[in-house]
Design a protein around this motif. Structure first.
Motif, PDB file in Angstrom:
ATOM      1  N   LEU A  24       0.717  -1.273   0.120  1.00 28.67           N
ATOM      2  CA  LEU A  24      -0.289  -0.228  -0.040  1.00 28.67           C
ATOM      3  C   LEU A  24       0.917   1.340   0.186  1.00 28.67           C
ATOM      4  N   GLU A  42      -0.910   4.245  -1.263  1.00 26.03           N
ATOM      5  CA  GLU A  42      -1.568   4.949  -0.664  1.00 26.03           C
ATOM      6  C   GLU A  42      -0.611   6.003   0.732  1.00 26.03           C
ATOM      7  N   GLY A  85      -1.364   9.779   1.217  1.00 20.32           N
ATOM      8  CA  GLY A  85      -1.238   9.693   3.356  1.00 20.32           C
ATOM      9  C   GLY A  85      -0.660  11.153   3.348  1.00 20.32           C
ATOM     10  N   ASP A  95      -2.582  13.837   1.669  1.00 15.92           N
ATOM     11  CA  ASP A  95      -4.021  14.394   2.001  1.00 15.92           C
ATOM     12  C   ASP A  95      -3.582  15.704   3.081  1.00 15.92           C
ATOM     13  N   VAL A  96      -2.947  14.928   3.978  1.00 16.52           N
ATOM     14  CA  VAL A  96      -2.904  16.159   4.826  1.00 16.52           C
ATOM     15  C   VAL A  96      -1.966  16.962   4.487  1.00 16.52           C
ATOM     16  N   VAL A 154      -4.477  -4.649   5.766  1.00 19.96           N
ATOM     17  CA  VAL A 154      -4.598  -3.754   5.862  1.00 19.96           C
ATOM     18  C   VAL A 154      -3.290  -2.910   5.042  1.00 19.96           C
ATOM     19  N   PHE A 213       2.528   2.256  10.080  1.00 21.45           N
ATOM     20  CA  PHE A 213       1.626   3.400  11.032  1.00 21.45           C
ATOM     21  C   PHE A 213       1.204   3.138  12.093  1.00 21.45           C
ATOM     22  N   VAL A 257      -2.519   9.686   9.710  1.00 25.14           N
ATOM     23  CA  VAL A 257      -3.067   9.404   8.514  1.00 25.14           C
ATOM     24  C   VAL A 257      -3.834   9.795   7.259  1.00 25.14           C
ATOM     25  N   SER A 258      -4.262   9.208   5.869  1.00 24.50           N
ATOM     26  CA  SER A 258      -5.352   9.351   5.311  1.00 24.50           C
ATOM     27  C   SER A 258      -6.761   8.753   5.687  1.00 24.50           C
ATOM     28  N   GLY A 259      -7.887   9.990   5.064  1.00 19.59           N
ATOM     29  CA  GLY A 259      -9.125   9.000   5.032  1.00 19.59           C
ATOM     30  C   GLY A 259      -9.333   7.212   4.279  1.00 19.59           C
ATOM     31  N   GLY A 260      -8.238   6.709   3.769  1.00 13.28           N
ATOM     32  CA  GLY A 260      -8.282   5.741   3.065  1.00 13.28           C
ATOM     33  C   GLY A 260      -7.707   4.344   4.415  1.00 13.28           C
ATOM     34  N   MET A 261      -6.627   5.517   5.105  1.00 12.61           N
ATOM     35  CA  MET A 261      -5.831   4.318   6.015  1.00 12.61           C
ATOM     36  C   MET A 261      -7.356   4.975   6.975  1.00 12.61           C
ATOM     37  N   ARG A 302      -9.344   1.304   6.591  1.00 17.75           N
ATOM     38  CA  ARG A 302      -8.588  -0.122   6.362  1.00 17.75           C
ATOM     39  C   ARG A 302      -8.342   0.067   8.287  1.00 17.75           C
ATOM     40  N   LEU A 341      -9.160   1.139  -2.632  1.00 21.93           N
ATOM     41  CA  LEU A 341     -10.129   0.082  -1.271  1.00 21.93           C
ATOM     42  C   LEU A 341     -11.277  -0.879  -1.137  1.00 21.93           C
TER      43      LEU A 341
END
Lengths: 293, 256
Positions: free
Chosen positions: A3, A6, A10, A13-14, B120, B125, B133-137, B140, B171
């Protein structure tokens, strides 16, 4: 499964969210620059420097005005006079003991109010029936001015410590209980539902989830109501006391000792400021998770 | 084999009928069912009733033949927002799924938490907080938590609704893979046609409120079990998408 994309996403995104917060100032690139731009951020460390600088400046102006004889010391003594008066009061009049007595009263009443307000406030918004039952009474008492209840307090409790604690409690409990109820109300339903769907019962959901979720705003509200306690302390100590900062101030007033009055007032301010800053610091430490990356 | 059965379920909130026509549906074990319909149509309410978070007004929902009761850890929920606890680290959030399990020792819980973090892709993390962390994480985290809890039915309420297109796609692919690997039954609510078709074995198309089934689309017989991102550009997927949109439009049309 990997990932990595992703993970990189992340961080961007921040960054994206931080761009948003500076957007208002970026909207008008040709407008004024510097700290007086609307919502402009202050560089690191400037906050404290400006706060200290401005406070010192006010004190300096005050000192100069007083030294030039533009005011009479009877009405408006210089900061240096207040400070030396305070030093003298500490050695001659047990000022620190009085401050200690006041602090104990404030914390005693505050803790009593908090210990009662937290469970009752949680129950008021957790159980609609409790809320419906208590809201009218709480709202009614909340609007009563504390000084108006002084005679009643004296009738009930005489002129001892109970009266003071009661008055302080009266001034904070009824405000605090509604703030706590609000904190509880703002806990998202989803949090409870997550707890239930991993097998928690209601008590566990309250303790492990709702309480933790509301804790940051609860601590904030406690800090604010501690401030109110100091307001009501003076009323309580003026009315019936032979100790405490309110008593010191009120006694000094009787002889028109303005520097002593101001020394007492300043000391309250200093204690308040120090407590507030300390609690803010603890809040930041304890709730680091509220801040993003 | 039927895992989950809606038997003549209706639901009203006060005067508002959410599901008026008795609702019948069977979900097979290990089936991935998507409820597709307009926002506020009642599909979420139907899914929540499976979780025990709402109760039917009439009718019954059965899980493995038994009427569903209050929420328990066999039926895990993943919400669109507030899906994880901000005061717990990523690892603690996942472990929260097992907090009330008495059948595992602390060591077993720790091992299991790591397994699901790894599954996941959040292992590195572990010590971050959700805000970091991001919205996607964050979604998860929620999926790993429900799996760690031992849920065999995953109830997902627009779980990827707040994510950007690329992250959603990723996702969706992962969720589908996890569902197949761990053999979970999934009820997934969305209003996004492509999302529905990409993850589902079967799509149940809803009318607007009060909810009733407009049509059902057997996606599995058309696209098979394996779903890859490339399939989304394929002709089969396009044809299916056109059909589904047609059905959704027709449903909307007859309500207007």
């Amino acid at each position: 499964m990997s990932l990595v994309a992703e993970a990189e996403g992340g961080t961007s995104d921040v960054a994206g969210s931080s761009v948003q917060t500076t957007a208002p100032s970026a909207r008008r690139p040709t407008a004024r620059r510097g700290p007086f731009r609307l919502r402009a951020p202050l560089p690191r460390g400037w906050d404290a420097a400006v706060a200290v600088g401005a406070s010192l400046a006010i004190l300096a102006v005050w000192e100069i005005v007083a030294r030039l004889g533009l005011t009479t010391p009877l009405f408006f003594p210089a900061p240096s006079t207040i400070l030396s008066t305070m030093a003298r009061m500490i050695s001659d009049q047990n000022l620190l003991w009085h401050a200690w007595v006041s602090t104990l009263r404030v914390w005693g009443a505050f803790l009593l109010a908090a210990v009662m307000a937290i469970p009752i406030g949680v129950a008021m918004s957790g159980y609609r029936v409790v809320g419906a039952a208590l809201e009218p009474a709480v709202d009614f008492i909340r609007y009563l001015p504390v000084p108006a209840l002084v005679p009643l307090a004296i009738i009930w409790f005489g002129v001892g410590e109970e009266t003071k604690i009661f008055l302080l409690w009266l001034g904070t409990f009824f405000q605090l209980v509604l703030l706590v109820a609000d904190d509880m109300r703002r806990v998202p339903n989803e949090y409870f539902e997550i707890a239930y769907t991993v097998g928690a019962n209601e008590r566990q959901a309250l303790k492990d989830v709702a309480f933790r979720a509301m804790l940051p705003s609860l601590v904030d509200n406690l800090r604010i109501s501690l401030g109110w306690c100091w307001t009501y302390l003076i009323i309580a100590e003026i009315v019936a006391a032979d100790s405490g900062l309110g008593f010191v101030i009120w006694a000094a007033r009787r002889y028109m000792k303005t520097p002593e009055v101001m020394a007492g007032v300043v000391l309250i301010g200093v204690i308040g400021l120090a407590t507030d800053q300390l609690l803010r610091l603890l809040h930041r430490r304890a709730f680091r998770y509220l801040r993003g990356a | 084999m039927v895992h989950l059965q809606f038997d003549r379920v209706t639901k009203r909130f006060g005067d508002v009928p959410v599901v008026e026509t008795p609702f019948d549906l069977s979900v097979r074990r290990h089936e991935f069912v998507v409820f597709l319909g307009p926002s506020g149509c009642g599909k979420t309410t139907l899914m929540r009733m499976v979780g025990g978070l709402d109760a039917p007004t009439t009718g019954e929902i059965r899980l493995e033949g038994e009427p569903v009761g209050p929420p328990d850890r066999r039926r895990g929920m993943v919400f669109q927002s507030y899906s994880s606890f901000p005061w717990l680290t990523v690892a603690e959030n996942v472990a929260f799924g097992m907090k009330y399990r008495t059948d595992l020792t602390e060591t077993e819980k720790a091992v299991r938490a790591e397994q699901y973090l790894d599954l996941v892709g959040l292992y590195e993390f572990s010590d971050h907080y959700p805000n970091q962390v991001s919205g996607g994480m964050r979604q998860r985290i929620a999926i790993a938590r429900t799996l760690a809890a031992g849920a065999d039915v995953l109830l997902m309420d627009e779980p990827f609704g707040a994510l950007d297109a690329l992250r959603r796609e990723q996702l969706q692919t992962e969720l589908r893979a996890i569902q197949r690997r761990d053999a979970k039954t999934v009820v997934f609510v969305t209003h996004d046609v492509e999302e529905a078709l990409f993850v589902a074995d079967r799509v149940v198309v809803f009318s607007k409120r009060p909810a009733r089934i407009v049509t059902q689309i057997d996606v599995r017989s058309r696209l098979g079990d394996e779903r890859t991102i490339e399939m989304r550009d394929g002709d089969d997927f396009f044809a299916l998408r056109r059909e589904t949109i047609g059905a959704v439009r027709a449903a909307a049309g007859d309500e207007l």
